[in-house]
Design a protein around this motif. Structure first.
Motif, PDB file in Angstrom:
ATOM      1  N   VAL A   1       0.860  -1.172   0.000  1.00  0.00           N
ATOM      2  CA  VAL A   1       0.000   0.000   0.000  1.00  0.00           C
ATOM      3  C   VAL A   1       0.903   1.230   0.000  1.00  0.00           C
ATOM      4  N   SER A   2       0.457   2.301  -0.661  1.00  0.00           N
ATOM      5  CA  SER A   2       1.268   3.520  -0.755  1.00  0.00           C
ATOM      6  C   SER A   2       0.403   4.749  -0.528  1.00  0.00           C
TER       7      SER A   2
ATOM      8  N   GLY B   1       4.074   1.002   2.491  1.00  0.00           N
ATOM      9  CA  GLY B   1       3.887   0.117   3.628  1.00  0.00           C
ATOM     10  C   GLY B   1       3.236  -1.174   3.162  1.00  0.00           C
ATOM     11  N   SER B   2       2.716  -1.937   4.118  1.00  0.00           N
ATOM     12  CA  SER B   2       2.077  -3.203   3.769  1.00  0.00           C
ATOM     13  C   SER B   2       0.896  -3.469   4.693  1.00  0.00           C
ATOM     14  N   LEU B   3      -0.003  -4.323   4.213  1.00  0.00           N
ATOM     15  CA  LEU B   3      -1.125  -4.812   5.008  1.00  0.00           C
ATOM     16  C   LEU B   3      -0.981  -6.326   5.098  1.00  0.00           C
ATOM     17  N   ARG B   4      -1.106  -6.858   6.318  1.00  0.00           N
ATOM     18  CA  ARG B   4      -0.865  -8.284   6.518  1.00  0.00           C
ATOM     19  C   ARG B   4      -2.062  -8.959   7.160  1.00  0.00           C
TER      20      ARG B   4
ATOM     21  N   SER C   1       1.426  -1.440   8.396  1.00  0.00           N
ATOM     22  CA  SER C   1       2.767  -1.044   8.833  1.00  0.00           C
ATOM     23  C   SER C   1       3.056   0.381   8.379  1.00  0.00           C
ATOM     24  N   ASP C   2       4.089   0.977   8.930  1.00  0.00           N
ATOM     25  CA  ASP C   2       4.636   2.259   8.464  1.00  0.00           C
ATOM     26  C   ASP C   2       3.603   3.373   8.392  1.00  0.00           C
TER      27      ASP C   2
ATOM     28  N   SER D   1      -6.208   3.764   6.290  1.00  0.00           N
ATOM     29  CA  SER D   1      -5.806   5.122   6.646  1.00  0.00           C
ATOM     30  C   SER D   1      -4.286   5.211   6.689  1.00  0.00           C
ATOM     31  N   TYR D   2      -3.808   6.396   6.363  1.00  0.00           N
ATOM     32  CA  TYR D   2      -2.386   6.699   6.582  1.00  0.00           C
ATOM     33  C   TYR D   2      -2.312   7.920   7.486  1.00  0.00           C
ATOM     34  N   THR D   3      -1.505   7.833   8.541  1.00  0.00           N
ATOM     35  CA  THR D   3      -1.389   8.912   9.518  1.00  0.00           C
ATOM     36  C   THR D   3       0.069   9.167   9.848  1.00  0.00           C
ATOM     37  N   ASP D   4       0.441  10.461   9.856  1.00  0.00           N
ATOM     38  CA  ASP D   4       1.728  10.867  10.448  1.00  0.00           C
ATOM     39  C   ASP D   4       1.509  12.209  11.133  1.00  0.00           C
ATOM     40  N   ASP D   5       2.565  12.967  11.408  1.00  0.00           N
ATOM     41  CA  ASP D   5       2.429  14.204  12.168  1.00  0.00           C
ATOM     42  C   ASP D   5       1.548  15.241  11.471  1.00  0.00           C
TER      43      ASP D   5
END
Length: 399
Positions: free
Chosen positions: A23-24, A35-38, A53-54, A69-73
């Motif tokens: 996933v990107s 990242g990846s989904l497992r 992950s990531d 979802s993708y989350t960072d700062d």
């Protein structure tokens, strides 16, 4: 624009424990984050437990959908991905692109491929019911009349053909174009139809007498797409300079919008024959569609999507370009639209112009057509597959 990209066959891969998909996350021209989904196990009902992950997390998962979802700062972005409920692989020959598609609410589909085959099939099983034989070259476009039992088609042989879905016979052939026919539109119940093509013209036809009633010319080059909308309640289309033919039925108040290779989208009064507007776009216009009585959308070869308010054509209501390639097709739905692109993406944009749902399955093969029958969405792809997606699985994300 922001975008999440998920491995095309995620639903098959994540059926097995410990298997993973990539996933990107991508935003504009910035470097993608991967990242990846497992799969961490499967419930008794067959639904996988999936972790990311990531910075990627899974909010919800079913057998046919997953919300990631993708989350960072500085980012908190999510997208729902829907897998096909069925993939019809035998309607058309392997490695033959499906270039056009239409469906009815009565359970019939029609599609054309790069081999020149035009076929009728059942939308529940994919069983081919009829092969419509008569065009002497590739078929580029096909659609059902409102009755659902008559088909209109056109292509490289410069002919429009009208077929009985019940018998598979060609009832009428309309001849007059001097170049390949790229797109079609049907006026009301179908006494009149409109076609456009590579000869730089759009033509209004009388089906009953097989005659061209009018040719819209001086467009400025090839016409790639066309659509019709009833604007009688919102726009005043002045009377024409010539009397209307008594062979026209339902042309009053109709606006013909055409997408052109010369990087313009143009509008004409269908009955008065007069140009209403011409809007410059970022590139050749591959597709256009009405979203409402006052709005239309067009998509270009360079990936721009432009939504126009027909009451004020000078400034787009909304316009954007994300990281995808050419915009190839639209299917209006609930004030928004599904769109297919040249990189295999197919996604839904809601009435607020937010991309909410991605339809997965194509592995970078262009999606040439997308249609809806009220309960399912169907896509036509270069990989020869016709994929069927349940609107119920897409759920509230389409509202």
């Amino acid at each position: 624009m922001e975008r999440l990209i998920l491995q095309s066959d995620w639903d098959e891969v994540l059926k097995e424990k410990e298997e993973k998909t990539w996933v990107s996350y991508k935003q504009g021209v910035q470097r993608s984050i991967h990242g990846s989904l497992r799969n961490q196990g499967v419930s008794t009902s067959g639904v996988p437990y999936v972790t990311g992950s990531d910075g990627f997390t899974v909010q919800e998962v079913t057998k046919r959908s997953i919300t990631v979802s993708y989350t960072d700062d500085s980012v908190n972005f999510s997208r729902k991905f829907v897998a096909p409920s069925t993939s019809f692989k035998s309607i058309h020959s392997e490695r033959k692109s499906v270039v056009s598609l239409d469906v009815t609410g009565g359970g019939l589909g029609v599609s054309a491929d790069s081999e020149g085959k035009l076929r009728l099939w059942q939308t529940d099983t994919g069983e081919v019911r009829r092969e419509l034989v008569g065009h002497c070259a590739d078929v580029y476009t096909c659609r059902f009349f409102p009755s659902g039992i008559v088909v209109l088609s056109g292509g490289a042989d410069m002919q429009l053909k009208i077929w009985s879905a019940e018998t598979g016979k060609c009832a009428t052939t309309l001849i007059g174009h001097r170049g390949a026919i790229n797109d079609l539109a049907i006026v009301d119940r179908g006494r009149n139809v409109v076609s456009c093509g590579r000869d730089g013209a759009a033509r209004l036809w009388d089906v009953g007498q097989q005659q061209c009633l009018w040719t819209f010319q001086e467009i400025g080059g090839e016409v790639n797409s066309c659509c019709l909308g009833d604007v009688s309640a919102t726009l005043s289309l002045e009377a024409g300079d010539q009397p209307t033919s008594d062979r026209e039925v339902g042309t009053e108040g109709k606006l013909l919008v055409i997408g052109c290779e010369n990087s313009t989208v143009q509008g004409y009064g269908l009955q008065n024959r007069k140009k209403v507007f011409e809007f410059p776009t970022h590139g050749p216009v591959n597709t256009c569609a009405f979203l409402s009585e006052v709005t239309a959308v067009c998509g270009t070869q360079d990936g721009h999507i432009t939504v126009l308010d027909l009451r004020n054509i000078r400034v787009p209501l909304q316009e954007w370009k994300d990281s995808r390639s050419a915009i190839l097709c639209f299917c209006p739905y609930k004030g928004g639209f599904f769109t297919g692109t040249g990189d295999g993406s197919c996604f839904y944009v809601d009435s607020q112009f937010h991309a909410r749902v991605e339809l997965t399955g194509s592995d970078c093969d262009p999606v040439y057509a997308v249609k809806c029958d009220g309960s399912d969405v169907y896509t036509a792809c270069r990989d020869s597959h016709i994929r069927k997606y349940s609107l119920a699985v897409c759920g509230d994300s389409l509202v």
